[in-house]
Scaffold this active site. Structure first.
Site: not given
Length: 316
Positions: A26, A29, A31-32, A185
């Site tokens: 991942i 990975a 946080s969040g 973005y």
């Protein structure tokens, strides 16, 4: 048009069986949603390898996870900065040396709403360079191991792909002339989706059906994404939104990527995520996918541009 393949409550981690013997990578990975995805997978005895930029935050995340699941929990990290192609190559080399199987590579990390144009060390607009080029290269470098493992690539996109131009600005990929934190973005997340859908096509054409590629999004989740890279106004607005029913927890925001990494029988040409109000919250299932996300000529051109930009040619 949304589906209800998993009933009125949608997909939840309650569907997960034992994941013992499986390994998941991942990005972002510590946080969040990435951290919550790691928690869900570790809770079912999987091995998780985090690919994170911050050593300190990664060590803190691992300490927290081992406190929750025990010291024998198989969670580790390899330092990687998606904004640096050299760092991605170094991390991929370390993965190939130390991780014998990859059941899923979850391309979770991202930066968003960067207020002013910034360039990566390789000269790319920062959101395109981090969100798309970094993952494009990483996936290619690890593809051999993923294929050998009959694994998956999960691209975590964003409903932001519907904003802005709804295509790729090939004549100005760095947005030198019309930079805008939202439109730029949007292009980076659209590029990620187009990469995934074009990869699906290339794998199908090559008869390589063992590797699956899925696209999902977390909806509107209470993570640090905007508060980390957005400007002051964006951060204030998001903090206000968090107090409304239009924002869900980071844990729920992780469910689409966990589902795409583990659930059998999913469609590939699809977008998975919340299917409730505005498709930003609610039951996780197959959501609405707009055709501009898989515009074939644009996907093919983006693939060529991405190979040249990263200096990496996929071998499919």
């Amino acid at each position: 048009m949304t589906d209800r393949n998993f009933g009125p409550q949608g997909w939840t981690p309650a569907r997960l069986g034992s994941l013992a013997g499986k390994t998941y990578l991942i990005t972002g990975a510590n946080s969040g949603a990435g951290f919550e995805a790691a928690r869900a997978l570790l809770n079912k005895d999987a091995e998780v390898v985090m690919l994170n930029r911050s050593v300190e935050k990664s060590q803190a995340a691992i300490t927290k996870l081992k406190k929750e699941f025990g010291n024998k929990t198989e969670v580790s990290f390899i330092r990687m900065d998606l904004a640096s192609l050299a760092s991605v190559r170094e991390a991929a080399d370390e993965v190939m040396k130390t991780v014998p199987r990859i059941d899923a590579l979850i391309c979770n990390a991202a930066i968003a709403q960067v207020p002013k144009q910034r360039l990566t060390v390789d000269g790319f607009e920062s959101m395109l360079g981090t969100n798309h080029y970094g993952h494009f290269l990483l996936s290619g470098l690890l593809f051999e191991r993923i294929e050998k493992s009959k694994g998956r690539i999960v691209v975590v996109a964003s409903l932001g792909y519907k904003m802005g131009l709804k295509t790729i600005q090939f004549d100005d990929m760095n947005w030198d002339n019309n930079y805008h934190q939202n439109s730029t973005y949007s292009q980076s997340k659209l590029a990620q989706m187009m990469f995934a859908y074009e990869l699906q096509d290339k794998l199908a054409a090559a008869g390589k059906i063992d590797v699956k590629v899925y696209v999902c999004h977390p909806g509107s989740s209470a993570t640090s994404l905007i508060t980390t890279s957005g400007n002051l106004i964006s951060r204030i607005l998001f903090r206000l939104m968090v107090m409304t029913p239009l924002v869900q927890s980071a844990e729920k925001g992780s469910w689409p990527e966990v589902m795409c990494a583990t659930e059998k029988g999913l469609e590939q040409r699809a977008l998975y995520g919340p299917t409730g109000r505005l498709e930003v919250v609610g039951p996780v299932d197959k959501g609405t996918l707009h055709p501009h996300a898989y515009d074939k000529p644009v996907m093919e051109r983006l693939w060529d541009v991405s190979e040249k930009a990263t200096g990496f040619q996929w071998n499919i």
